[in-house]
Design an enzyme around this catalytic site. Structure first.
Site, PDB file in Angstrom:
ATOM      1  N   LYS A 118       2.914  -5.585  -6.788  1.00 22.44           N
ATOM      2  CA  LYS A 118       2.682  -4.443  -5.894  1.00 22.44           C
ATOM      3  C   LYS A 118       2.760  -3.150  -6.711  1.00 22.44           C
ATOM      4  CE  LYS A 118       4.498  -2.526  -1.504  1.00 22.44           C
ATOM      5  NZ  LYS A 118       5.594  -2.615  -0.516  1.00 22.44           N
ATOM      6  N   SER A 136       3.864  -2.895   4.190  1.00 24.36           N
ATOM      7  CA  SER A 136       3.066  -2.180   3.227  1.00 24.36           C
ATOM      8  C   SER A 136       2.572  -3.016   2.058  1.00 24.36           C
ATOM      9  CB  SER A 136       3.890  -1.011   2.681  1.00 24.36           C
ATOM     10  OG  SER A 136       5.016  -1.506   1.975  1.00 24.36           O
ATOM     11  N   SER A 185       8.141  -5.008   4.985  1.00 20.18           N
ATOM     12  CA  SER A 185       6.906  -4.891   4.206  1.00 20.18           C
ATOM     13  C   SER A 185       6.528  -6.115   3.386  1.00 20.18           C
ATOM     14  CB  SER A 185       6.978  -3.677   3.272  1.00 20.18           C
ATOM     15  OG  SER A 185       6.789  -2.493   4.006  1.00 20.18           O
TER      16      SER A 185
END
Lengths: 487, 496
Positions: free
Chosen positions: A79, A154, A178
């Site tokens: 990420k 996210s 997330s």
């Protein structure tokens, strides 16, 4: 055998038997990215050359019979909120466009030590603020199961990359859900460990007291393996726990005897999608069949979780994001009148709408005269939420719940309704507030063909228990074996 | 109109640690190579996290104990948030509502003659990180600013006094005593020029009028960078506030708290712009750092490791060596090494008064002239003691000792100065007194035998006759002390 969509155990076994090399595996990953990422939009940055070079080194090691790391040769996506030395790390924000950290995050060092191959950086909601990956300054990520839907957020890029078969493993971060919510939306296993179990050093902070890094994988074994590599004490993170890390993979196949699963009355109320509820109840039946006892418990303060979260997380964010001022690095406005104007213009241009919204919420909650009523009150309720869990875990080993109230929603559906968007994290926020480990596992599909997840929460440091329980369900079902048809 | 002056000082002290307070970078003063002592943590890079430096915390604890502070068993770190280019994270890690120590005091001497002392209260002492340094190059119409972050993250101890100080001179005395204590404890070098000791003063007046005390608005004078300027700035500010009171009648609360700077050239305090709005630092606990619990055992261990404080040392030296309050103050206030030197010399020569005279006069003069510290002084304590010991032993006169002392300093030779060098100088310059009274008595007996007339004259009552005998003895016994010779001759004549 095509490596696309294969699990980590399968891929490691193939490489060990010499059926394909890490270079071949990584090339297949890049081919897959080339074939479908223009539609999925999982990656912000890939570094083919560096990855293939690293893969070749691992292959060489394997040929020479040199000792290999636990993830030897496996492609992993990271990420883009986690620092990678010499590779762009943007947090999907204009603010950090072109920013290249001079150091590796602790977890990235761990990946490198384990001989994993870092394929690239995945998309996210800007600074990890969001539940749909629509808040990225660069692109919208789509759900590989239905390109009209969001992958959640996210960590939507990391989830979509695994779900679409681009990589078998990826790293996400979970501040309010997330990792677990996109795992649920994309039909994956996604885990948020106990706060402090994985070092945050090099994880670009959204809300420091809630942020935690964790793995995405197709199956429980993959998540357990990646967690095992990443977990452990790091003296560079003062909130990192000093406790030893058990082998999560070793006992994975041993079912838990006399398992008591708690179900909170507060979790099955209005707003919960009927198909989601049905899938969760079906999963509970699976556990019942496996000999587990299902007990009703109560988490009376869980109704405050959204309010507490949106007080504490933005407060910390308003402070954590103060460093993006255009002075030392990151975006600086081209035009400004004076110093104050430079700050205002740089931040005004660099941050997106949702980030600004949360900075303002947080700055307000921390300001003189409001601190006691908002931030301090939030801390007190946070403690009560934790107390609820402590009381619940005196009666049960795990708590099962939906991951999100609905399956993946449509792109654009909630983006203009921040409150509705905030409510999509209602089942996941509490674990961050209480610092508890939680895992999302595949538990079914909606009539529209979208995955539905089951969330299991455990007491602090019960990752091994969570993973073993998750594996019990996985062995009894086949939801985790399904793959979307992206191409 | 009469008034009382009310002053409180906020002192920032850089602690003498190897590394910075939240990372491993060197905390050394290095203004010539900007931004070389930096890392992701003190640069405030995304993702970097602070880790508390235990040494800094223990130095701070030590200081607080020496300031008689109460040590909190639980303390935490808070973020003080404001934007400035020398603050890379946009917040300073500091301590807000739970400082690690509070409620202490420092005793200062008010009057050297009477020895009158007073306790100045300490409200709190807390730890924080220093900011970097902004440098503005406005030459040739440029508006460039540069930032050096070498200093960012240096451990800083903030010590806040009660408003107990009643004059500019007292404020200076407090600061001097505080500095002395900090250097004795070896927690800071307190170099005001390099900014390792910085002082802000809060000043106002209580005007006595119609039996009431009317406070004037409190003014904070920032960045006072020498003892002299602390005293001067406060003196100027007292005068300004009094004039302002007479002109406007403004009292505390009528205007917001003002921040002023000191213009030493013009001898005035000057209002600073930009602080009109009350700033809201939005303090909150730093979630990246765990709260600190301080064990009683650690406090007791640090307490037992504390050195003797300057005030106690003054008392002890006065008693042990029978010195005046003035003398001990001169010795102790020069710093720990100077007082150590004194004690070593006094011990070795056995005469504290003599050692004190030499230190406070000859050595201090030489240190000032040669711009040396006592640590750099080429004559070590044992060599000085050796020299001083020769005076009561009647090997050399006091005057000769000063000659030897200067010769030792002017030697300029390589290697350390040793006591044997003293022997060489005495021999070369013929400064030795004949100390062997046996040998002297032989010479005297011989001279008496050779001068029956002078002996008869003396015995007949002509006291002056002894002069001739002394002269002869002095010629024969080179370097003899005339006084000793005179006494010995008289003794011999009277007994004979």
């Amino acid at each position: 055998m095509s490596p696309i969509g294969a699990t980590t155990s399968e891929l490691l076994a193939h490489m060990e038997r010499g059926e394909f090399s890490s270079v071949a595996l990584c090339e297949a990953a890049f081919d897959r990215i080339a074939a479908c990422d223009d539609r999925v939009g999982a990656f912000l940055h890939v570094d083919r050359e560096a990855a293939l070079q690293q893969a070749a080194q691992v292959d060489d090691k394997r040929r020479r019979g040199a000792p290999l790391g636990r993830l030897a040769g496996l492609p992993v996506a990271v990420k883009d909120v986690i620092c990678t030395r010499g590779q762009p790390t943007t947090c999907a924000s204009k603010m950090l466009e072109g920013f290249t950290p001079p150091y590796d995050a602790h977890v990235v060092s761990k990946l490198r030590e384990a001989d994993a191959v870092i394929i690239g950086k995945t998309n996210l909601d800007e600074f990890a603020m969001g539940s749909s990956t629509e808040n990225s300054a660069y692109k919208t990520t789509r759900n590989p199961w239905n390109l009209a839907c969001t992958p959640g957020g996210s960590s939507g890029g990391s989830a979509a990359a695994v779900a679409a078969g681009m990589v078998p493993l990826s790293l996400g971060s979970d501040t309010g859900g997330s990792i677990r919510q996109p795992a649920g939306f994309c039909g994956l296993v996604g885990m948020k460990p106990t706060y402090g179990r994985i070092s945050r050093y090099g994880l670009i902070a959204y809300a420091s007291s809630l942020d935690q890094i964790g793995p995405f994988a197709h199956d429980v074994a993959g998540a357990a393996l990646l967690l095992e590599v990443l977990a452990g004490h790091d003296p560079r993170d003062s909130t990192s726990l000093p406790m030893p890390v058990p082998s999560y993979t070793a006992a994975l196949e041993e079912p838990l005897k006399g398992l008591k699963i708690g179900v909170a009355v507060e979790h099955f109320v209005a707003g919960l999608d009927r198909e989601v509820e049905a899938a969760v109840r079906q999963a509970l039946d699976v556990y019942r069949c496996l000999g587990a006892e299902i007990r009703e418990i109560s988490l009376p303060h869980s109704k405050y979780a959204v309010a507490v979260y949106y007080t504490i997380a933005p407060s910390e964010a308003s402070s954590n994001l103060a460093r993006y001022d255009g002075v030392h690095y990151g975006h600086r406005a081209a035009q400004f009148e004076n110093m104050i104007d430079m700050y205002c213009a740089s931040r005004g241009e660099g941050f997106g709408k949702e980030v600004k919204r949360r900075i303002m919420l947080g700055a307000y909650a921390l300001s003189a005269g409001y601190y006691d009523a908002y931030y301090l009150k939030g801390l007190k309720v946070r403690r009560l939420i934790r107390n609820d869990f402590d009381a619940a875990f005196a009666q049960c080993d795990l708590i099962a719940s939906p991951v999100a109230p609905t399956p993946a929603f449509k792109i654009g559906e909630l983006v203009n309704d921040p409150l509705a968007m905030y409510l999509s994290d209602i089942y996941t926020l509490s674990a961050n507030l209480a610092g508890l480990p939680g895992v999302s596992i595949p538990a079914g599909f909606s009539s529209g063909g979208l995955p539905i997840g089951l969330q299991l929460l455990g007491p602090p440091l019960a990752e091994d228990r969570l993973l073993r329980a998750a594996r019990m369900h996985e062995r009894a079902t086949d939801w985790h074996t399904r793959r979307p048809e992206v191409v | 109109m009469d008034y009382t002056v009310v002053i409180g000082l906020e002192v920032h002290v850089q602690l003498q640690t190897q590394s910075k307070i939240f990372c491993g970078c060197s905390a050394a003063y290095n203004p010539t190579q900007p931004n070389v002592q930096t890392c992701p943590v003190c640069l405030g890079l995304p993702g970097a996290l602070p880790v508390m430096n235990r040494q800094a915390f223990e130095l701070a604890l030590k200081t607080a104990l020496a300031l008689n502070c109460e040590i909190a068993s639980y303390t935490k770190w808070d973020r003080k948030q404001y934007y400035y280019p020398d603050l890379p994270k946009g917040y300073q890690i500091s301590q807000y509502d739970c400082p690690f120590s509070k409620d202490g005091w420092l005793e200062i001497e008010m009057n050297a003659e009477t020895g009158e002392t007073r306790r100045i209260g300490i409200i709190r002492a807390h730890l924080e990180e220093d900011a970097g340094k902004n440098m503005h190059d406005e030459s040739g119409g440029k508006t460039d600013s540069q930032v050096d972050l070498n200093r960012a993250g240096t451990p800083l101890l903030e010590i806040v006094s009660q408003p107990d100080l009643r004059s500019a001179a007292e404020a200076r005395r407090y600061l001097e005593e505080l500095r002395l204590l900090l250097t004795y404890l070896n927690v800071s070098d307190c170099n005001m020029q390099e900014g390792s000791l910085r002082c802000d003063a809060n000043v106002n007046l209580h005007i006595h009028q119609d039996g009431k005390n009317i406070p004037t608005p409190i003014v904070e004078i920032k960045n006072l960078n020498s003892f002299r300027n602390v005293e001067l700035a406060i003196t100027c500010e007292i005068e300004r506030q009094f004039e302002d009171w007479k002109a406007t009648g403004r009292r505390l609360g009528d205007v917001p708290k003002e921040t002023r700077g000191f213009d030493a050239q013009r001898g005035v305090t000057v209002g600073q712009r930009g602080k009109e709005e009350a700033s809201d630092y939005r303090y909150f606990p730093d979630p990246d750092l765990a709260p600190v619990t301080v064990a009683d055992e650690l406090i007791e261990q640090l307490r037992s490791d504390l050195c003797e404080f300057p005030a106690d040392r003054r008392k002890r030296l006065a008693v042990t060596w029978q010195l005046s309050d003035y003398d001990v103050r001169v010795i102790v206030d020069q710093g720990r090494e100077f007082a150590d030197y004194f004690e070593a010399a006094a011990q070795a020569c056995g005469d504290g008064k003599q050692a004190c005279n030499w230190l406070t006069q000859d050595i201090l003069r030489e240190l000032n002239e040669r711009r040396l510290t006592i640590a750099q002084f080429p004559i070590r304590a044992e060599v000085l003691a050796n020299l001083l010991g020769r005076i009561p032993a009647r090997q050399i006169t006091n005057k000769s000792a000063r000659e030897v002392f200067l010769e030792l300093l002017n030697d300029g030779g390589a290697g350390p100065i040793t006591s044997s060098r003293i022997d060489e100088i005495i021999a070369a310059r013929g400064l030795a007194l004949v100390a062997d009274t046996g040998a002297l008595e032989q010479v005297i007996t011989a001279v008496i035998d050779k001068n029956p007339k002078a002996v008869a004259d003396f015995r007949g009552g002509k006291q002056a006759a002894v002069g001739a005998l002394i002269g002869q003895v002095m010629r024969e016994a080179k370097g003899a002390d005339a006084q000793v010779v005179r006494e010995l001759i008289i003794k011999a004549l009277q007994s004979g």
